[in-house]
Design a protein around this motif. Structure first.
Motif, mmCIF file in Angstrom:
data_model
loop_
_atom_site.group_PDB
_atom_site.id
_atom_site.type_symbol
_atom_site.label_atom_id
_atom_site.label_comp_id
_atom_site.label_asym_id
_atom_site.label_seq_id
_atom_site.Cartn_x
_atom_site.Cartn_y
_atom_site.Cartn_z
ATOM 1 N N ALA A 33 0.833 -1.208 0.000
ATOM 2 C CA ALA A 33 0.000 0.000 0.000
ATOM 3 C C ALA A 33 0.866 1.256 0.000
ATOM 4 C CB ALA A 33 -0.933 -0.002 1.208
ATOM 5 N N TRP A 36 2.092 1.812 -3.458
ATOM 6 C CA TRP A 36 0.986 2.218 -4.319
ATOM 7 C C TRP A 36 0.644 3.684 -4.095
ATOM 8 C CZ3 TRP A 36 -4.514 3.031 -3.564
ATOM 9 C CH2 TRP A 36 -5.247 3.010 -4.752
ATOM 10 N N ILE A 37 0.659 4.120 -2.843
ATOM 11 C CA ILE A 37 0.377 5.522 -2.523
ATOM 12 C C ILE A 37 1.501 6.408 -3.076
ATOM 13 C CG2 ILE A 37 0.223 7.213 -0.650
ATOM 14 C CD1 ILE A 37 -1.065 4.902 1.033
ATOM 15 N N SER A 42 -0.883 10.866 -4.192
ATOM 16 C CA SER A 42 -2.270 11.306 -4.231
ATOM 17 C C SER A 42 -2.936 11.096 -2.881
ATOM 18 C CB SER A 42 -3.022 10.520 -5.304
ATOM 19 O OG SER A 42 -4.403 10.703 -5.175
ATOM 20 N N SER A 43 -3.569 12.146 -2.367
ATOM 21 C CA SER A 43 -4.297 11.996 -1.106
ATOM 22 C C SER A 43 -5.504 11.078 -1.300
ATOM 23 C CB SER A 43 -4.733 13.358 -0.571
ATOM 24 O OG SER A 43 -5.629 13.986 -1.452
ATOM 25 N N LYS A 44 -5.998 10.989 -2.534
ATOM 26 C CA LYS A 44 -7.107 10.071 -2.805
ATOM 27 C C LYS A 44 -6.683 8.629 -2.572
ATOM 28 C CE LYS A 44 -9.589 12.867 -6.169
ATOM 29 N NZ LYS A 44 -10.053 12.969 -7.558
ATOM 30 N N ARG A 45 -5.481 8.303 -2.978
ATOM 31 C CA ARG A 45 -4.988 6.940 -2.770
ATOM 32 C C ARG A 45 -4.842 6.643 -1.284
ATOM 33 N NH1 ARG A 45 -0.963 4.423 -7.246
ATOM 34 N NH2 ARG A 45 -2.426 4.600 -8.961
ATOM 35 N N LYS A 47 -6.561 7.903 1.184
ATOM 36 C CA LYS A 47 -7.912 7.705 1.719
ATOM 37 C C LYS A 47 -8.450 6.333 1.335
ATOM 38 C CE LYS A 47 -9.035 12.588 1.788
ATOM 39 N NZ LYS A 47 -9.767 13.675 1.183
ATOM 40 N N ARG A 48 -8.196 5.906 0.112
ATOM 41 C CA ARG A 48 -8.671 4.596 -0.351
ATOM 42 C C ARG A 48 -7.985 3.473 0.417
ATOM 43 N NH1 ARG A 48 -8.115 4.997 -6.696
ATOM 44 N NH2 ARG A 48 -8.713 2.812 -6.586
ATOM 45 N N VAL A 49 -6.688 3.629 0.674
ATOM 46 C CA VAL A 49 -5.948 2.621 1.430
ATOM 47 C C VAL A 49 -6.445 2.547 2.872
ATOM 48 C CG1 VAL A 49 -3.689 2.102 2.451
ATOM 49 C CG2 VAL A 49 -3.868 2.556 0.012
ATOM 50 N N SER A 51 -9.375 3.264 4.011
ATOM 51 C CA SER A 51 -10.689 2.627 3.979
ATOM 52 C C SER A 51 -10.561 1.116 3.791
ATOM 53 C CB SER A 51 -11.528 3.237 2.859
ATOM 54 O OG SER A 51 -12.765 2.603 2.769
ATOM 55 N N ALA A 52 -9.711 0.686 2.875
ATOM 56 C CA ALA A 52 -9.523 -0.740 2.609
ATOM 57 C C ALA A 52 -8.859 -1.440 3.800
ATOM 58 C CB ALA A 52 -8.691 -0.931 1.345
#
Length: 66
Positions: A33, A36-37, A42-45, A47-49, A51-52
């Motif tokens: 992760a 990947w970030i 990206s701050s979106k990534r 946030k997605r991490v 959450s996951a």
């Protein structure tokens, strides 16, 4: 982390499993992760991490009846 997981299993918080294997899987997930970030800053990534990861870790908990 393995000791922490062992303690959570003993306390009945986390489902019975091999604590060493769980620790390895969690570390590996975090490692991947992070790359990947970092790949796209990206701050979106992030946030997605988060959450996951929350979903992944909640899946280890023993479900308690209300």
């Amino acid at each position: 982390m393995q000791r922490l997981i062992e303690n959570l299993i003993e306390q009945g918080v986390v489902a019975e499993a091999d604590a060493g294997a769980l620790a390895s899987l969690i570390y590996g997930s975090l490692f991947e992760a992070a790359f990947w970030i970092a790949e796209r800053e990206s701050s979106k990534r992030l946030k997605r991490v988060i959450s996951a990861l929350d979903l992944l870790l909640r899946g280890l908990l023993i479900q308690r009846s209300a």
